[in-house]
Design a protein around this motif. Sequence first.
Motif: not given
Length: 182
Positions: A1-7, A92-97, A145-152
């Motif tokens: 799942y991407d950080d912004r994947a649909p619920y 803070p990054l804002g949005g889901p992580v 989970f995709s951790l792309l946002r966390l890592r990048k």
Amino acid sequence: YDDRAPYGPVNAYGDLKRQAELRVQSTYPAATILRPIQMYGWPQRGRRANLASGWIAKLRAREPIQVVDDVISEPLWAGDAAETICALIKRPLGGPVNLSGGQALTLYEFAGLVTQEFNLDSTLVSPVSTEHFSALAPRPRDTRFSLLRLRKELGISPLKPRAGLAEMVAEERRDSFQDQDV
């Protein structure tokens, strides 16, 4: 799942989490929402066990355990959750992580790692299918989970489960050593 994947919650607990996220986002759109999954580590005394600490206690008592072999997760060492929370307070990054251990394995495979790292009897661990626990609420079969946002964006790469379990072993040894000093 991407950080912004649909619920797409599959049970009441998942729907409650979805509702909570939506409420936070509508109240404070800039909020960072951390999504940790399947955390393990040593709980504080008197607190409930997690999968790893519960398995360790049972296996040390020579109790057999049954673990599902058809659910894929990415177990997260609690120390990485703490590190990520501290990093998000500073930036803070804002949005889901999303936050996980970053290595996909079945819960049965994770139990096998627990037996290896803690030198426990692996013959006490039996694989079963999810259907074996028919009284439990439905769960997703795959929660990678995709951790792309966390890592990048934060530069954090959580420990893989074997390394996280090694941290638990080291922590237990330190605590045992400190108890002897008292």
